[in-house]
Motif scaffolding. Structure first.
Motif, mmCIF file in Angstrom:
data_model
loop_
_atom_site.group_PDB
_atom_site.id
_atom_site.type_symbol
_atom_site.label_atom_id
_atom_site.label_comp_id
_atom_site.label_asym_id
_atom_site.label_seq_id
_atom_site.Cartn_x
_atom_site.Cartn_y
_atom_site.Cartn_z
ATOM 1 N N THR A 39 22.593 31.833 55.032
ATOM 2 C CA THR A 39 22.658 31.650 56.480
ATOM 3 C C THR A 39 24.068 30.702 56.327
ATOM 4 O OG1 THR A 39 22.185 31.377 58.739
ATOM 5 C CG2 THR A 39 21.387 29.853 56.969
ATOM 6 N N ALA A 40 24.761 30.671 57.638
ATOM 7 C CA ALA A 40 25.858 29.667 57.791
ATOM 8 C C ALA A 40 25.470 28.576 58.868
ATOM 9 C CB ALA A 40 27.041 30.331 58.559
ATOM 10 N N LYS A 41 25.132 27.460 58.322
ATOM 11 C CA LYS A 41 24.664 26.470 59.088
ATOM 12 C C LYS A 41 25.680 25.669 59.772
ATOM 13 C CE LYS A 41 24.447 22.643 55.835
ATOM 14 N NZ LYS A 41 23.647 21.453 55.628
ATOM 15 N N PRO A 42 25.464 24.993 61.068
ATOM 16 C CA PRO A 42 26.299 24.223 61.725
ATOM 17 C C PRO A 42 27.017 23.204 60.735
ATOM 18 C CG PRO A 42 24.403 24.564 62.921
ATOM 19 C CD PRO A 42 23.977 25.052 61.575
ATOM 20 N N GLY A 43 28.349 22.985 60.999
ATOM 21 C CA GLY A 43 29.037 22.034 60.296
ATOM 22 C C GLY A 43 29.682 22.586 58.860
ATOM 23 N N SER A 44 28.872 23.515 58.489
ATOM 24 C CA SER A 44 29.616 24.170 57.139
ATOM 25 C C SER A 44 29.715 25.653 57.485
ATOM 26 C CB SER A 44 28.563 23.867 56.029
ATOM 27 O OG SER A 44 27.440 24.318 56.217
ATOM 28 N N ALA A 45 29.827 26.228 58.543
ATOM 29 C CA ALA A 45 29.830 27.738 58.641
ATOM 30 C C ALA A 45 31.157 28.276 58.032
ATOM 31 C CB ALA A 45 29.626 28.088 60.379
ATOM 32 N N GLN A 46 32.527 27.634 58.446
ATOM 33 C CA GLN A 46 33.620 28.079 57.914
ATOM 34 C C GLN A 46 33.612 28.166 56.692
ATOM 35 O OE1 GLN A 46 37.208 26.034 59.422
ATOM 36 N NE2 GLN A 46 38.257 27.490 58.407
ATOM 37 N N ARG A 47 33.318 27.126 55.954
ATOM 38 C CA ARG A 47 33.253 27.120 54.546
ATOM 39 C C ARG A 47 32.085 28.016 53.931
ATOM 40 N NH1 ARG A 47 30.881 21.861 51.516
ATOM 41 N NH2 ARG A 47 29.197 22.644 53.122
ATOM 42 N N LEU A 48 31.178 28.305 54.324
ATOM 43 C CA LEU A 48 30.112 29.200 53.904
ATOM 44 C C LEU A 48 30.556 30.382 53.966
ATOM 45 C CD1 LEU A 48 26.964 27.464 54.959
ATOM 46 C CD2 LEU A 48 27.615 27.840 52.659
ATOM 47 N N ARG A 49 31.268 30.757 54.986
ATOM 48 C CA ARG A 49 31.765 32.258 55.261
ATOM 49 C C ARG A 49 32.994 32.294 54.227
ATOM 50 N NH1 ARG A 49 31.224 30.907 60.951
ATOM 51 N NH2 ARG A 49 29.114 32.046 61.622
ATOM 52 N N GLN A 50 33.784 31.368 53.943
ATOM 53 C CA GLN A 50 34.835 31.796 53.121
ATOM 54 C C GLN A 50 34.291 32.129 51.655
ATOM 55 O OE1 GLN A 50 36.989 27.916 53.616
ATOM 56 N NE2 GLN A 50 38.511 28.770 54.862
#
Length: 115
Positions: A39-50
Motif C-alpha cells: 500500500t502507499a502510506k502517507p508521507g511516502s506515497a509518491q516514492r512508493l508509487r514510483q
C-alpha cells in the motif's frame, strides 16, 4: 489460506476478487484467510508509487491498494477485528505500543473468516 504479498502482483481488481472467491469456494466454513498487500502510506506515497511503476515495467506488474480497496475484495469472508490495518500494527502484544504512523511498513493486512 495465506495470500502473503502476492495479490499486489495482480493489477486487475476484478481478477483479485475472482482469485479470492475461487480459494474461498474451496475452503470449508470456519476457515481463515490471511492477506498482506502493498500500500502507499502517507508521507511516502509518491516514492512508493514510483517504485511500483518501475516494478510494473518488469514481468510482474504491481498495484498498490488502500485499506478500503482491500476490504472490499474479501467477498463473503467476515473481517476479524481490527480489520484491514498496517501489518506492523495488527494485534500488537499486550504492553506493546503500536508502531507510529510514520514508521510503519507500507504493507496492510487482514484476517477474515469464511462464514
Amino acid at each position: 489460506m495465506l495470500l502473503s504479498s502476492v495479490l499486489h502482483f495482480i493489477p486487475d481488481d476484478d481478477q483479485v476478487r475472482e482469485v479470492i472467491a475461487a480459494y474461498g469456494a474451496a475452503m470449508p466454513k470456519g476457515s481463515y484467510l490471511m492477506i498482506s498487500h502493498g500500500t502507499a502510506k502517507p508521507g511516502s506515497a509518491q516514492r512508493l508509487r514510483q517504485a511500483a511503476q518501475l516494478y510494473s515495467q518488469t514481468i510482474a506488474p504491481m498495484k498498490l491498494r488502500s485499506t478500503e480497496e482491500l476490504a472490499s475484495m474479501v467477498g463473503d469472508f467476515e473481517l476479524v477485528e481490527p480489520g484491514v490495518v498496517y501489518c506492523s500494527n495488527w494485534r500488537p502484544l499486550l504492553g506493546y505500543q503500536a508502531v507510529p504512523q510514520e514508521q510503519v511498513l507500507p504493507q496492510i493486512g487482514v484476517l477474515a473468516r469464511k462464514t
